[in-house]
Design a protein around this motif. Sequence first.
Motif, PDB file in Angstrom:
ATOM      1  N   VAL A 190      -3.202   2.236  -0.375  1.00 14.73           N
ATOM      2  CA  VAL A 190      -2.024   1.879   0.417  1.00 14.73           C
ATOM      3  C   VAL A 190      -2.340   1.879   1.911  1.00 14.73           C
ATOM      4  O   VAL A 190      -1.852   1.026   2.667  1.00 14.73           O
ATOM      5  CB  VAL A 190      -0.865   2.849   0.109  1.00 14.73           C
ATOM      6  N   GLN A 191      -3.168   2.813   2.357  1.00  8.06           N
ATOM      7  CA  GLN A 191      -3.466   2.924   3.783  1.00  8.06           C
ATOM      8  C   GLN A 191      -4.197   1.711   4.335  1.00  8.06           C
ATOM      9  O   GLN A 191      -4.216   1.493   5.552  1.00  8.06           O
ATOM     10  CB  GLN A 191      -4.276   4.203   4.048  1.00  8.06           C
ATOM     11  N   LEU A 192      -4.763   0.890   3.477  1.00  6.77           N
ATOM     12  CA  LEU A 192      -5.404  -0.333   3.954  1.00  6.77           C
ATOM     13  C   LEU A 192      -4.381  -1.304   4.534  1.00  6.77           C
ATOM     14  O   LEU A 192      -4.737  -2.207   5.292  1.00  6.77           O
ATOM     15  CB  LEU A 192      -6.168  -1.015   2.814  1.00  6.77           C
ATOM     16  N   LEU A 193      -3.117  -1.122   4.183  1.00 11.65           N
ATOM     17  CA  LEU A 193      -2.077  -1.994   4.723  1.00 11.65           C
ATOM     18  C   LEU A 193      -1.963  -1.863   6.240  1.00 11.65           C
ATOM     19  O   LEU A 193      -1.603  -2.819   6.925  1.00 11.65           O
ATOM     20  CB  LEU A 193      -0.732  -1.677   4.070  1.00 11.65           C
ATOM     21  N   VAL A 194      -2.267  -0.675   6.789  1.00 13.71           N
ATOM     22  CA  VAL A 194      -2.115  -0.471   8.229  1.00 13.71           C
ATOM     23  C   VAL A 194      -3.276  -1.062   9.024  1.00 13.71           C
ATOM     24  O   VAL A 194      -3.280  -0.991  10.253  1.00 13.71           O
ATOM     25  CB  VAL A 194      -1.954   1.028   8.581  1.00 13.71           C
ATOM     26  N   THR A 195      -4.241  -1.649   8.353  1.00 15.80           N
ATOM     27  CA  THR A 195      -5.289  -2.379   9.077  1.00 15.80           C
ATOM     28  C   THR A 195      -4.733  -3.701   9.597  1.00 15.80           C
ATOM     29  O   THR A 195      -5.278  -4.281  10.521  1.00 15.80           O
ATOM     30  CB  THR A 195      -6.496  -2.687   8.172  1.00 15.80           C
ATOM     31  N   PHE A 196      -3.654  -4.183   8.966  1.00 22.11           N
ATOM     32  CA  PHE A 196      -3.028  -5.459   9.316  1.00 22.11           C
ATOM     33  C   PHE A 196      -3.992  -6.629   9.147  1.00 22.11           C
ATOM     34  O   PHE A 196      -3.753  -7.708   9.697  1.00 22.11           O
ATOM     35  CB  PHE A 196      -2.467  -5.440  10.739  1.00 22.11           C
ATOM     36  N   ASP A 197      -5.072  -6.419   8.422  1.00 17.38           N
ATOM     37  CA  ASP A 197      -5.996  -7.508   8.121  1.00 17.38           C
ATOM     38  C   ASP A 197      -5.347  -8.358   7.023  1.00 17.38           C
ATOM     39  O   ASP A 197      -5.094  -7.860   5.928  1.00 17.38           O
ATOM     40  CB  ASP A 197      -7.335  -6.936   7.637  1.00 17.38           C
ATOM     41  N   PRO A 198      -5.063  -9.642   7.279  1.00 19.24           N
ATOM     42  CA  PRO A 198      -4.337 -10.477   6.309  1.00 19.24           C
ATOM     43  C   PRO A 198      -4.970 -10.511   4.924  1.00 19.24           C
ATOM     44  O   PRO A 198      -4.262 -10.457   3.910  1.00 19.24           O
ATOM     45  CB  PRO A 198      -4.348 -11.872   6.961  1.00 19.24           C
ATOM     46  N   VAL A 199      -6.287 -10.610   4.869  1.00 15.56           N
ATOM     47  CA  VAL A 199      -6.975 -10.678   3.578  1.00 15.56           C
ATOM     48  C   VAL A 199      -6.831  -9.354   2.827  1.00 15.56           C
ATOM     49  O   VAL A 199      -6.519  -9.328   1.631  1.00 15.56           O
ATOM     50  CB  VAL A 199      -8.463 -11.025   3.761  1.00 15.56           C
ATOM     51  N   LEU A 200      -7.048  -8.243   3.531  1.00 12.99           N
ATOM     52  CA  LEU A 200      -6.937  -6.930   2.890  1.00 12.99           C
ATOM     53  C   LEU A 200      -5.511  -6.661   2.426  1.00 12.99           C
ATOM     54  O   LEU A 200      -5.292  -6.158   1.321  1.00 12.99           O
ATOM     55  CB  LEU A 200      -7.394  -5.830   3.857  1.00 12.99           C
ATOM     56  N   VAL A 201      -4.546  -6.991   3.264  1.00  8.38           N
ATOM     57  CA  VAL A 201      -3.138  -6.764   2.915  1.00  8.38           C
ATOM     58  C   VAL A 201      -2.768  -7.553   1.660  1.00  8.38           C
ATOM     59  O   VAL A 201      -2.094  -7.043   0.755  1.00  8.38           O
ATOM     60  CB  VAL A 201      -2.215  -7.151   4.084  1.00  8.38           C
ATOM     61  N   GLU A 202      -3.211  -8.795   1.586  1.00 11.85           N
ATOM     62  CA  GLU A 202      -2.918  -9.624   0.412  1.00 11.85           C
ATOM     63  C   GLU A 202      -3.536  -9.040  -0.852  1.00 11.85           C
ATOM     64  O   GLU A 202      -2.876  -8.965  -1.897  1.00 11.85           O
ATOM     65  CB  GLU A 202      -3.452 -11.047   0.632  1.00 11.85           C
ATOM     66  N   GLN A 203      -4.784  -8.600  -0.756  1.00 11.23           N
ATOM     67  CA  GLN A 203      -5.468  -8.043  -1.914  1.00 11.23           C
ATOM     68  C   GLN A 203      -4.856  -6.712  -2.342  1.00 11.23           C
ATOM     69  O   GLN A 203      -4.737  -6.424  -3.536  1.00 11.23           O
ATOM     70  CB  GLN A 203      -6.963  -7.870  -1.617  1.00 11.23           C
ATOM     71  N   VAL A 204      -4.450  -5.883  -1.378  1.00 13.15           N
ATOM     72  CA  VAL A 204      -3.807  -4.605  -1.699  1.00 13.15           C
ATOM     73  C   VAL A 204      -2.485  -4.851  -2.420  1.00 13.15           C
ATOM     74  O   VAL A 204      -2.176  -4.197  -3.427  1.00 13.15           O
ATOM     75  CB  VAL A 204      -3.571  -3.766  -0.422  1.00 13.15           C
ATOM     76  N   ALA A 205      -1.703  -5.794  -1.913  1.00 15.27           N
ATOM     77  CA  ALA A 205      -0.410  -6.107  -2.531  1.00 15.27           C
ATOM     78  C   ALA A 205      -0.598  -6.570  -3.976  1.00 15.27           C
ATOM     79  O   ALA A 205       0.149  -6.169  -4.875  1.00 15.27           O
ATOM     80  CB  ALA A 205       0.314  -7.178  -1.719  1.00 15.27           C
TER      81      ALA A 205
END
Length: 207
Positions: free
Chosen positions: A169-184
């Motif tokens: 979940v904490q990867l969401l706070v990187t605000f990296d679009p690719v990471l956020v999409e993959q985490v979701a």
Amino acid sequence: KLILHRENVVDVLKAGGLKTLVELITLAHLHTSRAVVPTQTQAIEGVGVEKGQEKEWYYGNEAKERNGPVGYTELKDLFADGAITAKTKVWAQGMEGWRLLHQVPQLKWTLVARGTAVMNESELATLILRILITMAKLFPSRDSDGAIIRPLPTVKRILSEPNTLPHIVQLLVTFDPVLVEQVALLLYYVMEDNPKLATLYTTGVFF
């Protein structure tokens, strides 16, 4: 490509590889600037913190004195100079207590580990998230008739544990679009028909 076969996923689980993969994705925070929670003074113009400069780490010495806070970059220099070692106790906000440096994933894989990186931290995290998504999809929560499978598949059970899920979940706070999409996407597969859904709320994901 090895992870595309269910038998290989089982072997990875037996070897404890899943938790190692989750440890490695935490390195993404070292490659992207940390998101800053907006305040009244930042409402008009966003203010970021340069990577590695957040003074959040404390470390002990032979006299059992607490030193710090220092940023990751300074901690890295201290390790390179021999001022601290893999057995030095360190602490940062969010940790339950002091731990040996080599027991902290973020520090173990960047300071103690040897070798030359073949990709940056964000690329590594993206690759691992895709691997985790594949593993979760190979072991769905429902059978071919649509009936919910119990007990929960091992992949999803491990990924939804309190000591694992927050790292994702904490990867969401990187605000990296690719990471956020993959985490979701990963959270969607992991939490589907998951009785541990309440664990997701405790991670602060909705904030």
